[in-house]
Design an enzyme around this catalytic site. Sequence first.
Site, mmCIF file in Angstrom:
data_model
loop_
_atom_site.group_PDB
_atom_site.id
_atom_site.type_symbol
_atom_site.label_atom_id
_atom_site.label_comp_id
_atom_site.label_asym_id
_atom_site.label_seq_id
_atom_site.Cartn_x
_atom_site.Cartn_y
_atom_site.Cartn_z
ATOM 1 N N HIS A 133 40.144 27.833 43.095
ATOM 2 C CA HIS A 133 41.433 28.303 43.610
ATOM 3 C C HIS A 133 41.552 27.680 45.002
ATOM 4 O O HIS A 133 40.540 27.538 45.704
ATOM 5 C CB HIS A 133 41.470 29.816 43.825
ATOM 6 C CG HIS A 133 41.205 30.664 42.622
ATOM 7 N ND1 HIS A 133 39.953 30.939 42.172
ATOM 8 C CD2 HIS A 133 42.056 31.343 41.806
ATOM 9 C CE1 HIS A 133 40.028 31.740 41.127
ATOM 10 N NE2 HIS A 133 41.290 31.999 40.871
ATOM 11 N N HIS A 173 38.088 38.605 28.996
ATOM 12 C CA HIS A 173 39.483 39.013 28.875
ATOM 13 C C HIS A 173 39.816 39.320 27.417
ATOM 14 O O HIS A 173 40.575 40.257 27.130
ATOM 15 C CB HIS A 173 40.418 37.918 29.396
ATOM 16 C CG HIS A 173 40.190 37.587 30.840
ATOM 17 N ND1 HIS A 173 40.926 36.636 31.499
ATOM 18 C CD2 HIS A 173 39.324 38.086 31.747
ATOM 19 C CE1 HIS A 173 40.514 36.559 32.767
ATOM 20 N NE2 HIS A 173 39.545 37.426 32.936
ATOM 21 N N ASP A 228 32.368 39.665 34.098
ATOM 22 C CA ASP A 228 32.119 38.224 34.311
ATOM 23 C C ASP A 228 30.642 37.858 34.325
ATOM 24 O O ASP A 228 30.161 37.191 35.253
ATOM 25 C CB ASP A 228 32.756 37.768 35.649
ATOM 26 C CG ASP A 228 34.268 37.671 35.574
ATOM 27 O OD1 ASP A 228 34.810 37.587 34.457
ATOM 28 O OD2 ASP A 228 34.908 37.674 36.639
ATOM 29 N N GLU A 263 46.266 31.649 31.359
ATOM 30 C CA GLU A 263 45.011 32.354 31.031
ATOM 31 C C GLU A 263 45.275 33.826 30.729
ATOM 32 O O GLU A 263 45.592 34.603 31.635
ATOM 33 C CB GLU A 263 44.036 32.219 32.211
ATOM 34 C CG GLU A 263 42.694 32.884 31.954
ATOM 35 C CD GLU A 263 41.703 32.667 33.096
ATOM 36 O OE1 GLU A 263 41.678 31.565 33.666
ATOM 37 O OE2 GLU A 263 40.964 33.612 33.417
ATOM 38 N N ASP A 320 33.304 30.974 34.264
ATOM 39 C CA ASP A 320 33.956 31.951 35.141
ATOM 40 C C ASP A 320 33.050 33.183 35.124
ATOM 41 O O ASP A 320 33.351 34.206 34.508
ATOM 42 C CB ASP A 320 35.362 32.262 34.612
ATOM 43 C CG ASP A 320 36.194 33.018 35.640
ATOM 44 O OD1 ASP A 320 35.618 33.465 36.639
ATOM 45 O OD2 ASP A 320 37.412 33.167 35.425
ATOM 46 N N ASP A 329 36.202 43.690 34.016
ATOM 47 C CA ASP A 329 35.871 42.274 33.884
ATOM 48 C C ASP A 329 34.560 42.013 34.630
ATOM 49 O O ASP A 329 34.557 41.691 35.813
ATOM 50 C CB ASP A 329 37.036 41.495 34.535
ATOM 51 C CG ASP A 329 37.113 40.044 34.122
ATOM 52 O OD1 ASP A 329 36.433 39.665 33.150
ATOM 53 O OD2 ASP A 329 37.878 39.299 34.757
ATOM 54 N N ASP A 355 39.526 29.463 47.572
ATOM 55 C CA ASP A 355 38.052 29.447 47.474
ATOM 56 C C ASP A 355 37.490 28.355 48.361
ATOM 57 O O ASP A 355 36.471 28.530 49.016
ATOM 58 C CB ASP A 355 37.558 29.090 46.063
ATOM 59 C CG ASP A 355 38.123 29.950 44.984
ATOM 60 O OD1 ASP A 355 38.459 31.094 45.260
ATOM 61 O OD2 ASP A 355 38.212 29.454 43.833
HETATM 62 C C1 XLS Z 1 40.235 36.589 36.703
HETATM 63 C C2 XLS Z 1 40.411 35.250 36.174
HETATM 64 C C3 XLS Z 1 40.474 34.171 37.233
HETATM 65 C C4 XLS Z 1 41.046 32.910 36.662
HETATM 66 C C5 XLS Z 1 41.489 31.930 37.679
HETATM 67 O O1 XLS Z 1 39.894 37.519 36.012
HETATM 68 O O2 XLS Z 1 39.427 34.985 35.224
HETATM 69 O O3 XLS Z 1 39.217 33.944 37.776
HETATM 70 O O4 XLS Z 1 40.155 32.279 35.799
HETATM 71 O O5 XLS Z 1 42.451 32.443 38.518
HETATM 72 NI NI NI Z 2 39.089 33.135 34.313
HETATM 73 NI NI NI Z 3 38.154 36.956 34.476
#
Ligand code: XLS
Ligand code: NI
Ligand code: NI
Length: 437
Positions: free
Chosen positions: A101, A271, A309, A232, A339, A307, A104
């Site tokens: 991003h 997600h 991750d 996304e 991610d 989430d 980032d």
């Molecule tokens: C958040 C998203 C984010 C996207 C990019 O949950 O996964 O990280 O991949 O903005």
């Molecule tokens: Ni993502």
């Molecule tokens: Ni995510």
Amino acid sequence: MSEYFPEVSKIEYEGPESKNQLAYKYYNPDEQIEGQRMEDLLRFSVAYWHTFRGTGSDPFGAPTLLRSWDDGSDSVENALKRVDVAFEFISKLGAPYYCFHDRDVSPEGNSLAESNDIFDKIAAKLKEKQDETGIKLLWGTANLFSNPRFMHGAATSCNADVFAYAAAQVKKAIEVTHQLGGENYVFWGGREGYMNLYNTDMKRELDHLARFMHLAHDHAKSIGFEGQFLFEPKPKEPTKHQYDFDAAACMNFIRANNLEGIVKLNIETNHATLAGHTMMHELEYARIQDSLGSIDANTGDLLLGWDTDQFPTDIYLTTQCMLVILEQGGLTPGGINFDAKVRRESIDPIDLFHAHIGGMDAFARGTKIAAAMRADNVLKDFVKERYSSFDSGIGTKIENGSASFADLETYMLEKGEADANKSGRQEMLENIVNQYL
Ligand code: XLS
Ligand code: NI
Ligand code: NI
């Protein structure tokens, strides 16, 4: 150049027998799978935000991932130093891509103009490091959710100035992505959604989101950026109702707003599960509509409703992903972006290597398993046979549109009863899949 990871040298493939935890057991970049080098097929990418900006903070606790190279400040100097850290890490890992991003890599200044100037400075360094290492940008995106100005959303904000600010930010992010040779540009909803309909004009918000994407595409065309746009899906978090809920909701949005052929999907595992789907479902749903663009590889925790991750380590999951990805011949120009973040208890820099090595090996192994299953046509033959009643007779007429309801009634009145059903054999197929693991 000073070394930020002195205890790690280039991670190499050593094969499944190796006991070296800093080696690949399955990911062998040059190995051919279905006629493609593994590296070219999988196109692994490191996520800048989690790997180089993750602090381990959570709603209950302060940062735990304190890095010796990072003074925790938002200074330009610190940001420039992180670029060195990132490229050393990605080079040693041997991943061909990274994603970011805007915020980032580049801190926000006191005005939009200042933020853009800082971004230019950082982008120049990113370009220099890309040229030096050969690492490429899989996709860029803009952070339209962290700054308080985006509290009501960005493209779907009730505040027109915020829409304009977001547009300016995305314009710049696309330009930098283009300058860095980025192969895709991602729109993840961020705060594009709502909490309560008492204060929300859903129709207007959705129209604005579509307008935003068209404007982004117009600008991309005007500067010659030919990367793929990706939407996304995510069902919730931060808002209760995210407009990009799942692949189906995104496809409806794309079609309803004439964005077909312009925007494909970037599907993320955690997600998918938050939306109540499996990753394989989401991937296949996108693939059959020629809209599977890229994936955000991670995994959630089914016992937690957010989430998380985590890095993907489950071979069933990666095998299922690769069955779909191999079916479409890969993801190019998309790829497999991690991610994913290390747990806040995994506090050493070396944990970042273990995490990525694990994810890459899990995908490499899933790739080999899926390719072996595909070579033997085990599932394909079964599925083909299961639908074979549509390959001739009345089935063909249904599929080619030559049978009306009246024709079907006549057919069934003559026949009297449908042919007997056959077993779906789910358990047998599950056993077969296990044989390949
Ligand atoms: C958040 C998203 C984010 C996207 C990019 O949950 O996964 O990280 O991949 O903005
Ligand atoms: Ni993502
Ligand atoms: Ni995510």
